[in-house]
Design a protein around this motif. Structure first.
Motif, PDB file in Angstrom:
ATOM      1  N   ILE A  66      41.683  52.674  40.751  1.00 29.67           N
ATOM      2  CA  ILE A  66      43.146  52.641  40.761  1.00 29.67           C
ATOM      3  C   ILE A  66      43.619  51.938  42.021  1.00 29.67           C
ATOM      4  CG2 ILE A  66      45.241  54.019  40.822  1.00 29.67           C
ATOM      5  CD1 ILE A  66      43.872  54.106  38.167  1.00 29.67           C
ATOM      6  N   ARG A  67      44.465  50.927  41.883  1.00 29.48           N
ATOM      7  CA  ARG A  67      44.928  50.162  43.040  1.00 29.48           C
ATOM      8  C   ARG A  67      46.407  50.397  43.337  1.00 29.48           C
ATOM      9  NH1 ARG A  67      42.022  46.715  45.683  1.00 29.48           N
ATOM     10  NH2 ARG A  67      43.332  47.672  47.270  1.00 29.48           N
ATOM     11  N   ASP A  68      46.853  51.640  43.195  1.00 26.41           N
ATOM     12  CA  ASP A  68      48.230  51.962  43.556  1.00 26.41           C
ATOM     13  C   ASP A  68      48.520  51.597  45.005  1.00 26.41           C
ATOM     14  OD1 ASP A  68      48.284  52.962  41.047  1.00 26.41           O
ATOM     15  OD2 ASP A  68      48.836  55.008  41.586  1.00 26.41           O
ATOM     16  N   ASP A  69      47.525  51.790  45.870  1.00 26.65           N
ATOM     17  CA  ASP A  69      47.742  51.532  47.284  1.00 26.65           C
ATOM     18  C   ASP A  69      48.107  50.069  47.517  1.00 26.65           C
ATOM     19  OD1 ASP A  69      45.203  50.740  46.425  1.00 26.65           O
ATOM     20  OD2 ASP A  69      44.316  50.980  48.417  1.00 26.65           O
ATOM     21  N   LEU A  70      47.350  49.167  46.906  1.00 28.49           N
ATOM     22  CA  LEU A  70      47.614  47.736  47.070  1.00 28.49           C
ATOM     23  C   LEU A  70      48.917  47.339  46.389  1.00 28.49           C
ATOM     24  CD1 LEU A  70      46.382  45.063  48.152  1.00 28.49           C
ATOM     25  CD2 LEU A  70      45.484  44.709  45.838  1.00 28.49           C
TER      26      LEU A  70
ATOM     27  N   LEU B  56      53.449  39.931  44.337  1.00 27.68           N
ATOM     28  CA  LEU B  56      53.523  41.192  43.598  1.00 27.68           C
ATOM     29  C   LEU B  56      53.126  40.971  42.144  1.00 27.68           C
ATOM     30  CD1 LEU B  56      54.281  44.148  43.165  1.00 27.68           C
ATOM     31  CD2 LEU B  56      56.677  43.430  42.948  1.00 27.68           C
ATOM     32  N   ASN B  57      53.624  39.913  41.538  1.00 28.56           N
ATOM     33  CA  ASN B  57      53.238  39.609  40.160  1.00 28.56           C
ATOM     34  C   ASN B  57      51.742  39.340  40.056  1.00 28.56           C
ATOM     35  OD1 ASN B  57      55.843  39.802  39.100  1.00 28.56           O
ATOM     36  ND2 ASN B  57      56.336  37.701  39.631  1.00 28.56           N
ATOM     37  N   THR B  58      51.190  38.642  41.053  1.00 28.76           N
ATOM     38  CA  THR B  58      49.754  38.335  41.049  1.00 28.76           C
ATOM     39  C   THR B  58      48.921  39.602  41.109  1.00 28.76           C
ATOM     40  OG1 THR B  58      50.127  36.199  42.139  1.00 28.76           O
ATOM     41  CG2 THR B  58      47.916  37.126  42.290  1.00 28.76           C
TER      42      THR B  58
ATOM     43  N   ALA C 134      46.486  41.096  38.206  1.00 31.61           N
ATOM     44  CA  ALA C 134      45.051  41.234  38.419  1.00 31.61           C
ATOM     45  C   ALA C 134      44.510  42.524  37.812  1.00 31.61           C
ATOM     46  CB  ALA C 134      44.735  41.192  39.915  1.00 31.61           C
ATOM     47  N   SER C 135      45.356  43.547  37.721  1.00 35.01           N
ATOM     48  CA  SER C 135      44.919  44.826  37.163  1.00 35.01           C
ATOM     49  C   SER C 135      45.285  44.983  35.691  1.00 35.01           C
ATOM     50  CB  SER C 135      45.542  45.982  37.955  1.00 35.01           C
ATOM     51  OG  SER C 135      45.094  45.985  39.284  1.00 35.01           O
ATOM     52  N   LYS C 136      46.288  44.250  35.242  1.00 39.61           N
ATOM     53  CA  LYS C 136      46.743  44.386  33.854  1.00 39.61           C
ATOM     54  C   LYS C 136      45.622  43.993  32.886  1.00 39.61           C
ATOM     55  CE  LYS C 136      50.327  42.675  30.711  1.00 39.61           C
ATOM     56  NZ  LYS C 136      49.397  42.183  29.692  1.00 39.61           N
TER      57      LYS C 136
ATOM     58  N   ASN D 160      35.669  43.865  39.364  1.00 42.39           N
ATOM     59  CA  ASN D 160      36.197  42.953  40.378  1.00 42.39           C
ATOM     60  C   ASN D 160      37.569  42.390  40.035  1.00 42.39           C
ATOM     61  OD1 ASN D 160      34.042  43.219  42.105  1.00 42.39           O
ATOM     62  ND2 ASN D 160      32.887  41.516  41.221  1.00 42.39           N
ATOM     63  N   ASP D 161      37.787  42.063  38.741  1.00 38.87           N
ATOM     64  CA  ASP D 161      39.068  41.435  38.418  1.00 38.87           C
ATOM     65  C   ASP D 161      40.229  42.398  38.621  1.00 38.87           C
ATOM     66  OD1 ASP D 161      38.107  42.961  36.361  1.00 38.87           O
ATOM     67  OD2 ASP D 161      38.780  41.640  34.757  1.00 38.87           O
TER      68      ASP D 161
END
Length: 304
Positions: free
Chosen positions: A21-25, A93-95, A99-101, A109-110
């Motif tokens: 989970i990349r909520d932090d980023l 932000l969109n990038t 990347a996680s979508k 990694n993606d």
């Protein structure tokens, strides 16, 4: 993240929160995009006020640039740069979200790592842009006399004039609004400015609309049209009265000081953690090196 929502500190309760989970980023870059968008809006206002048409302020030469073709032109380069970085922050932000979508909820990694590079680069760009913006603010020249003149000749005080009519006569605001609207229209058509409106103008409009005069004193009308008096009368919380503004600035300065202290403490903890990590790493490497040396020595002498 789940750990934060549950109130934990330094503990990730769910393993996937720690590895995928990349909520932090995402939250970091979102906050950066929101910050830079707000800063960009301020820069847009300052850019307009910096023009010859407004003339409210002037950027210092150090934060301006010359036109490539017009020798008389002084470009607000610092403000343009800040606005450009704001656009990059929104794109980043969109990038990061993209990347996680549609990636697996796993340590891939993606989805997990792809957003790191653009985010770190954006943090560096935004940091530099904010330093430039701070310098531009600290060195610009404000021209209050031009601002005051613009406020006086405009019709921004017309609302206060309508309020005065309500307070002085007991008329409804709708009726007062119609009176002031008529006076403003006639004043503009006559090529006059707001400060030239008089109680006679109000009486004439009121008589044409409602068949009677107002009888408000010239002094009351003058004060209603005075921008400075307008500000002084707005004493509610959040209003622009000088005392309210001074109180707000004091509260903001206090909050900034508290934030600076918290940031300083966090930086100290991180620095201490780096030192401790380095110390423990050196110890581990030292022990491993000794064991490796003993192993090699033993083999050489036939003891292993």
């Amino acid at each position: 993240m789940t750990a934060r929502l549950l109130g934990f500190s330094g503990l990730v309760e769910i393993g996937y929160d720690g590895v995928s989970i990349r909520d932090d980023l995402q939250e970091t870059v979102a906050a950066l995009a929101i910050l830079m968008t707000g800063i960009s809006r301020v820069a847009t206002d300052l850019q307009s006020w910096n023009t010859m048409e407004f003339g409210f302020l002037e950027l210092d030469d150090a934060y301006s640039s010359v036109s490539s073709i017009m020798p008389q032109k002084k470009n607000p380069q610092a403000l343009e740069h800040v606005k450009a970085v704001a656009a990059m922050a929104i794109g980043t932000l969109n990038t990061v979200l993209a990347a996680s979508k549609n990636t697996a909820l796993a340590d891939v990694n993606d989805g997990v790592s792809a957003g790191n590079a653009p985010a770190i680069e954006m943090i560096e760009k935004a940091t530099r842009a904010m330093l430039v913006f701070e310098g531009a603010l600290r060195t610009l020249t404000v021209k209050p006399e031009v601002m005051l003149r613009s406020a006086e000749i405009g019709f921004g005080t017309a609302t206060e004039l309508a309020d005065i009519i309500v307070r002085e006569t007991g008329m409804s605001f709708r009726m007062a609004h119609n009176i002031v609207r008529r006076v403003v229209r006639d004043t503009i058509e006559a090529g006059r400015t707001a400060m030239t409106m008089t109680t006679a103008d109000l009486d004439e409009a009121c008589k044409a609309l409602f068949g009677h005069t107002l009888g408000i004193s010239e002094e009351v009308v003058r004060r209603a049209l005075d921008p400075a008096e307008n500000l002084k009368s707005r004493t509610v919380t959040g209003g622009p009265a000088p005392e309210r503004m001074h109180e707000m600035i004091a509260r903001r300065n206090t909050a900034f000081g508290e934030d600076a202290t918290r940031i300083s403490n966090i930086r100290k903890r991180l620095a201490d953690a780096d030192v401790e990590l380095d110390t423990q790493t050196q110890k581990a490497l030292g022990g491993a090196g000794t064991q490796a040396q003993n192993h090699m020595t033993g083999e050489k002498h036939g003891t292993r």
